[in-house]
Motif scaffolding. Structure first.
Motif, PDB file in Angstrom:
ATOM      1  N   SER A  62      71.421  88.376  35.198  1.00 45.43           N
ATOM      2  CA  SER A  62      70.220  88.585  36.003  1.00 45.43           C
ATOM      3  C   SER A  62      69.398  89.710  35.387  1.00 45.43           C
ATOM      4  N   PHE A  70      65.783  88.222  39.107  1.00 41.30           N
ATOM      5  CA  PHE A  70      65.663  86.834  38.662  1.00 41.30           C
ATOM      6  C   PHE A  70      66.900  86.475  37.831  1.00 41.30           C
ATOM      7  N   PRO A  72      67.817  83.515  35.066  1.00 44.94           N
ATOM      8  CA  PRO A  72      67.252  82.369  34.339  1.00 44.94           C
ATOM      9  C   PRO A  72      68.132  81.134  34.284  1.00 44.94           C
ATOM     10  N   HIS A  75      70.950  78.390  39.033  1.00 46.20           N
ATOM     11  CA  HIS A  75      70.048  77.960  40.103  1.00 46.20           C
ATOM     12  C   HIS A  75      70.803  77.387  41.294  1.00 46.20           C
ATOM     13  N   MET A 332      60.018  78.961  31.694  1.00 42.60           N
ATOM     14  CA  MET A 332      60.473  79.465  32.993  1.00 42.60           C
ATOM     15  C   MET A 332      59.472  80.485  33.505  1.00 42.60           C
ATOM     16  N   PHE A 334      58.558  83.196  36.257  1.00 41.43           N
ATOM     17  CA  PHE A 334      59.165  84.081  37.252  1.00 41.43           C
ATOM     18  C   PHE A 334      58.033  84.775  38.018  1.00 41.43           C
ATOM     19  N   THR A 385      64.298  82.055  45.254  1.00 40.53           N
ATOM     20  CA  THR A 385      65.596  82.729  45.249  1.00 40.53           C
ATOM     21  C   THR A 385      65.786  83.659  46.444  1.00 40.53           C
ATOM     22  N   THR A 399      60.606  85.894  45.732  1.00 40.93           N
ATOM     23  CA  THR A 399      60.680  85.582  44.301  1.00 40.93           C
ATOM     24  C   THR A 399      60.830  84.076  44.115  1.00 40.93           C
ATOM     25  N   GLU A 401      61.192  80.924  41.094  1.00 38.26           N
ATOM     26  CA  GLU A 401      61.452  80.528  39.710  1.00 38.26           C
ATOM     27  C   GLU A 401      61.028  79.075  39.546  1.00 38.26           C
ATOM     28  N   ILE A 403      60.514  75.944  36.623  1.00 42.56           N
ATOM     29  CA  ILE A 403      60.967  75.575  35.275  1.00 42.56           C
ATOM     30  C   ILE A 403      60.452  74.193  34.901  1.00 42.56           C
ATOM     31  N   LYS A 454      54.098  88.395  37.475  1.00 41.90           N
ATOM     32  CA  LYS A 454      54.488  87.127  36.851  1.00 41.90           C
ATOM     33  C   LYS A 454      54.975  87.390  35.440  1.00 41.90           C
TER      34      LYS A 454
END
Length: 574
Positions: A62, A70, A72, A75, A332, A334, A385, A399, A401, A403, A454
């Motif tokens: 993280s 975050f 990556p 998930h 990705m 964020f 998340t 937050t 995410e 993708i 971002k």
């Protein structure tokens, strides 16, 4: 004493009494590398894990942007109930008591946004069958038969590592008859035999994003394994992927294992002429560290070409490496946003956004070289998340995410840049960020105005931090001739050199973890199950992301601390 001459003509020596002499050195601290390290250290080995990044974890790590977390590569995770395979993995590694999970919305842990259609995927085969049969009554029989086949094949795949003894091996064809029958069939071929409705096919195939291949190219057993992994729903680790890494490094240190970050390996040291043998590693700094075994948690390209060199491997392996394909890469996005995302329709479930129901054509569109073409991306995975992990929500800022998969060749002109990125790269990245936000706005209208920070991760980002070939997200491509019996094995052609990770046994958080256990078993000359013996004192705690009524005091306290910090102006952007 080990003495040899490396390819540069330098004499290398190691002494077993040398403090830098280890039983096993592991290159990379992803889920596979850490699982191997725990098993070997617990067996009494002197183990060293070397990680090029400044934090351990690989895809599981993280990171924070102004205090907002975050992850990556994590998930959601499946099969965490007592007696299920991921639960058995974490219990067997001795980390179950140190990790907790939130169960994502069980009524819709996957939201399928396909064109104008909105269809939810609940946890459990029976619930999926009920929900989809209600919406597609003419397909009721096909839904039931297809889900039963998926369940059977997934179960049979889990049986294989548990087979013991001559007679059980003899009965494998009978125990795994469905898997054997469908092993060479594509996902598209199998689903076409059961389902006629194109939209329903897309819903049942929505999790192709979890292995990165379209239905026409994906192996049916592989897709069945993915669906099986999430058959009882999706779960998110309390504290994000970094919490899993923390639990694993804690277990490693408990057994006197050593992990060092910011230690990039430049090559694997070998001895011997005709028959090569791994004897240690050389760091980028020039330091040499010796070991009886070396495990590479890097992918085959990084391991054999970058760390060993073509001149030190066989023609057969060179040829295979030349033919090996790697999985797709990603963009990705964020975000931290200042908005009520629940009012906007989000919950703890994932959203799979697809422009239309033809997933083969859609995948082809994602792999076009010119990724600036078009206003939006053809597909996107979206996850909030702070709804999956309520502890991370401060009461105001969420937050997100998002993708999308792309072709790594889109970034070819930037691959040889140093860390000081060019203006051209930064401009390209800004344009892609804008396109990602436009795509996200089709799901969350008005989100643009609420963004307070971002960041966009690109294939260049992936390769820099994760050290994966072309920034690939799942290791080798999971096509027919690169999985199962055709995948790279734990034991390599070079004596005392082993592999683990997403390119070996299986991908994903749990799959990579199991690959690490399998590699440790090869070294210790035992079975995978011998290293994952049940421990009744180990139990994963699971809480409901959508229902805070049963949260224990420690969770409520963490939530309060987070919100008090925002109120005091310590966190946040106001």
């Amino acid at each position: 004493m080990i003495k040899s001459i490396d390819k540069d003509g330098e004499v290398m020596k190691s002494n077993e009494n040398d403090p830098k002499q280890y039983d096993t050195i592991i290159i990379g601290s992803g889920a596979g590398g850490l699982a191997s390290a725990i098993c070997l250290a617990r067996a009494g080995q002197k183990v060293l894990v070397l990680e090029q990044h400044d934090v351990p974890g690989g895809w599981c790590h993280s990171f924070y942007l102004n205090g907002y977390r975050f992850t990556p590569g994590v998930h959601y995770v499946g099969l965490l109930n007592k007696g299920e395979s991921t639960s058995d993995l974490y219990g067997g590694l001795g980390i179950a008591n140190d990790v907790s999970f939130f169960r994502m919305n069980p009524e819709a842990y996957e939201h399928c946004w396909i064109g104008k259609h909105r269809i939810d995927m609940p946890a459990g085969y029976d619930n999926i069958k009920e929900v989809l049969s209600e919406q597609f009554p003419e397909e009721q029989k096909g839904i039931a038969s297809y889900l039963k086949l998926v369940s059977d094949v997934s179960y049979e795949l889990q049986l294989i590592p548990k087979v013991k003894g001559f007679w059980q091996h003899l009965t494998i064809p009978f125990r795994t008859k469905n898997m054997g029958k469908y092993s060479v069939f594509s996902l598209r071929k199998v689903i076409n035999k059961h389902i006629k409705n194109p939209l329903l096919k897309a819903v049942l195939n929505i999790q192709i994003g979890d292995h990165g291949l379209p239905p026409s190219r994906a192996s049916f057993p592989l897709h069945a394994a993915v669906m099986g992994h999430y058959s009882s729903g999706g779960y998110y680790p309390v504290g994000g992927g970094g919490a899993l890494v923390k639990a694993m490094t804690k277990a490693l240190k408990k057994h006197n294992g050593n992990i060092q970050t910011s230690k990039k390996v430049s090559k694997i040291l070998l001895e011997g002429n005709r028959k090569k043998r791994a004897i240690g590693v050389q760091l980028e700094s020039g330091e040499k560290i010796f070991a009886k075994q070396v495990i590479s948690n890097a992918d085959p390209q990084k391991t054999f070409i970058d760390l060993i060199g073509k001149e030190n491997i066989s023609k057969k392996l060179n040829k295979r490496l030349g033919k090996t394909k790697y999985s797709c890469t990603s963009l990705m996005l964020f975000l931290t946003v200042d908005m009520d995302v629940r009012k906007a329709g989000l919950d703890s479930g994932n959203i799979w956004l697809m422009q239309h129901e033809d997933l083969d054509t859609l995948f082809e569109d994602t792999q076009k070289i010119n990724i600036l073409e078009g206003d939006t991306f053809p597909g996107m995975f979206i996850s909030c998340t702070t709804l999956k992990d309520p502890i991370s929500f401060d009461g105001r800022y969420h937050t997100i995410e998002a993708i999308t998969y792309i072709n790594h060749e889109s970034f070819n002109e930037f691959k040889n840049e140093d860390r000081r990125r060019s203006k051209a790269y930064l401009n390209f990245k800004a344009q892609l960020t804008e396109k990602m936000i436009r795509t996200l706005e089709t799901v969350i209208p008005g989100v643009r105005e609420t963004i307070v920070q971002k960041e966009l991760g690109t294939p260049i980002t992936n390769e820099y931090y994760i050290n994966s070939t072309n920034g690939c997200v799942y290791g080798t491509e999971k096509s027919f001739w690169q999985i199962g019996p055709f995948s790279y094995k734990a034991k390599s052609e070079i004596e005392n050199l082993y592999l683990c990770g997403a390119s070996v046994l299986s991908h994903g958080v749990a799959g990579a973890g199991y690959s690490g256990v399998e590699t440790a078993a090869k070294i210790l000359k035992c079975r995978q199950d011998d290293l994952l013996t049940p421990d009744e004192s180990q139990e994963i705690k699971i809480y409901e992301a959508e229902d805070d009524s049963q949260y224990p005091e420690w969770i409520l306290k963490k939530i309060k601390v987070k919100r008090d910090r925002l109120a005091a102006g310590v966190d946040g952007f106001s």
